[in-house]
Design a protein around this motif. Sequence first.
Motif, PDB file in Angstrom:
ATOM      1  N   SER A 190       0.848  -1.360  -0.257  1.00  0.00           N
ATOM      2  CA  SER A 190       0.074   0.092   0.019  1.00  0.00           C
ATOM      3  C   SER A 190       0.824   1.241  -0.341  1.00  0.00           C
ATOM      4  CB  SER A 190      -0.967  -0.639   0.916  1.00  0.00           C
ATOM      5  OG  SER A 190      -0.144  -0.038   2.800  1.00  0.00           O
ATOM      6  N   ASP A 191       2.132   1.378   0.987  1.00  0.00           N
ATOM      7  CA  ASP A 191       2.317   2.257   0.605  1.00  0.00           C
ATOM      8  C   ASP A 191       3.737   2.348  -0.625  1.00  0.00           C
ATOM      9  OD1 ASP A 191       2.339   2.555   3.505  1.00  0.00           O
ATOM     10  OD2 ASP A 191       3.428   1.171   3.974  1.00  0.00           O
ATOM     11  N   VAL A 192       4.048   1.435  -1.058  1.00  0.00           N
ATOM     12  CA  VAL A 192       4.829   1.459  -2.646  1.00  0.00           C
ATOM     13  C   VAL A 192       3.679   1.823  -3.492  1.00  0.00           C
ATOM     14  CG1 VAL A 192       5.467  -0.297  -4.219  1.00  0.00           C
ATOM     15  CG2 VAL A 192       6.195  -0.900  -1.894  1.00  0.00           C
ATOM     16  N   PHE A 193       2.505   1.912  -2.903  1.00  0.00           N
ATOM     17  CA  PHE A 193       1.289   2.169  -4.400  1.00  0.00           C
ATOM     18  C   PHE A 193       1.145   3.437  -4.000  1.00  0.00           C
ATOM     19  CE2 PHE A 193       0.734  -2.084  -5.426  1.00  0.00           C
ATOM     20  CZ  PHE A 193       1.323  -2.126  -6.855  1.00  0.00           C
TER      21      PHE A 193
ATOM     22  N   ILE B  63       9.382  13.616   7.626  1.00  0.00           N
ATOM     23  CA  ILE B  63       8.775  15.438   8.387  1.00  0.00           C
ATOM     24  C   ILE B  63       8.977  16.517   7.683  1.00  0.00           C
ATOM     25  CG2 ILE B  63       8.875  17.677   9.777  1.00  0.00           C
ATOM     26  CD1 ILE B  63       8.696  15.759  12.401  1.00  0.00           C
ATOM     27  N   GLY B  64      10.268  16.371   7.127  1.00  0.00           N
ATOM     28  CA  GLY B  64      10.349  17.136   6.136  1.00  0.00           C
ATOM     29  C   GLY B  64      10.181  16.783   4.399  1.00  0.00           C
ATOM     30  N   GLY B  65       9.466  16.001   3.947  1.00  0.00           N
ATOM     31  CA  GLY B  65       8.830  15.573   3.090  1.00  0.00           C
ATOM     32  C   GLY B  65       7.400  15.239   3.092  1.00  0.00           C
ATOM     33  N   GLY B  66       6.537  15.123   4.055  1.00  0.00           N
ATOM     34  CA  GLY B  66       5.727  16.090   4.635  1.00  0.00           C
ATOM     35  C   GLY B  66       4.962  17.280   4.020  1.00  0.00           C
TER      36      GLY B  66
ATOM     37  N   VAL C 218       8.890  11.263  -2.570  1.00  0.00           N
ATOM     38  CA  VAL C 218       8.291   9.713  -2.871  1.00  0.00           C
ATOM     39  C   VAL C 218       8.901   8.371  -2.521  1.00  0.00           C
ATOM     40  CG1 VAL C 218       8.877   8.486  -5.362  1.00  0.00           C
ATOM     41  CG2 VAL C 218       7.577  11.013  -5.242  1.00  0.00           C
ATOM     42  N   ILE C 219       9.902   7.912  -2.474  1.00  0.00           N
ATOM     43  CA  ILE C 219      10.846   7.012  -1.413  1.00  0.00           C
ATOM     44  C   ILE C 219      10.326   7.015  -0.601  1.00  0.00           C
ATOM     45  CG2 ILE C 219      13.176   6.079  -0.792  1.00  0.00           C
ATOM     46  CD1 ILE C 219      13.923   7.208  -4.344  1.00  0.00           C
ATOM     47  N   SER C 220      10.658   8.559   0.133  1.00  0.00           N
ATOM     48  CA  SER C 220      10.286   7.816   2.008  1.00  0.00           C
ATOM     49  C   SER C 220       8.615   7.194   2.171  1.00  0.00           C
ATOM     50  CB  SER C 220      10.856   9.764   2.316  1.00  0.00           C
ATOM     51  OG  SER C 220       9.310  10.488   1.842  1.00  0.00           O
ATOM     52  N   MET C 221       8.236   7.319   1.166  1.00  0.00           N
ATOM     53  CA  MET C 221       6.759   7.731   1.821  1.00  0.00           C
ATOM     54  C   MET C 221       6.283   5.788   1.890  1.00  0.00           C
ATOM     55  SD  MET C 221       4.391   9.938   0.838  1.00  0.00           S
ATOM     56  CE  MET C 221       2.429   8.732   0.655  1.00  0.00           C
ATOM     57  N   GLY C 222       7.103   4.852   0.897  1.00  0.00           N
ATOM     58  CA  GLY C 222       7.058   3.705   1.722  1.00  0.00           C
ATOM     59  C   GLY C 222       8.244   2.697   2.404  1.00  0.00           C
TER      60      GLY C 222
ATOM     61  N   LYS D 122      -0.241  10.762   5.197  1.00  0.00           N
ATOM     62  CA  LYS D 122      -0.195   9.454   4.880  1.00  0.00           C
ATOM     63  C   LYS D 122       1.992   9.921   5.285  1.00  0.00           C
ATOM     64  CE  LYS D 122      -0.580   4.774   2.433  1.00  0.00           C
ATOM     65  NZ  LYS D 122      -0.215   4.481   3.914  1.00  0.00           N
ATOM     66  N   LEU D 123       2.559  10.113   4.854  1.00  0.00           N
ATOM     67  CA  LEU D 123       3.515  10.025   5.629  1.00  0.00           C
ATOM     68  C   LEU D 123       4.271  10.588   6.218  1.00  0.00           C
ATOM     69  CD1 LEU D 123       5.883   9.519   3.373  1.00  0.00           C
ATOM     70  CD2 LEU D 123       6.715  12.463   3.166  1.00  0.00           C
TER      71      LEU D 123
END
Length: 211
Positions: A10-13, A83-86, A141-145, A207-208
Amino acid sequence: MTANFHDYWSDVFVAYGTFVLGALSPGPALLSTMGAAMSSGRKTGVMVALGVVCGSFTWGLIAAVGLSYILSTYSNALSVVRIGGGGYLLFLAFKALRSASSAKLLTANSWGVAASPWSSFVRGYGIHMTNPKGMFAWIAVISMGLKPGAPNWVAPVILAGAMLFALIYYVAVALLFSTARMVSTYGKARRWIDGLLGVFYIFAAWKLVTL
């Protein structure tokens, strides 16, 4: 890998969705590919597209390797990255929603006379590599998973899937957007695309930071 994949798919998608919607949003890479195809033909457009894809892969590889190293070395770094990515995703959401509320016309970047295949490729690569937003976008993007305890295959799977989409998408843009009519059609849908992008980025940011 099969058993683990069900725990992280789910995180990958969600990461894939973030990348796809980002690619759909008008930016230097997309508009330059359009402009090259319109003014110099499909061959030039395809070479620019391939350069853009290689530039995106370079940023993605740097982000994947860098994040993997940081997270394996500093156990608490994941929270900081998220936090930074969000925050960056919320910034993108603001820009997308502001663009959706604007009635500005979409114009592809002018390309000029046809260039050699190699110079077209280099220019496409340079367009993406000189845009620092590429790095920040890939980190998000990558930190999402990368949830706590994520196995080593997660980042490469995200990178591989995203780059497969990028290759198909940008080459398709080069092949299809060789006429002004296609740019006009895309331009009419721009505000809807930006609005969808803004809403999705807000969701992705939430979500992140709450994983």
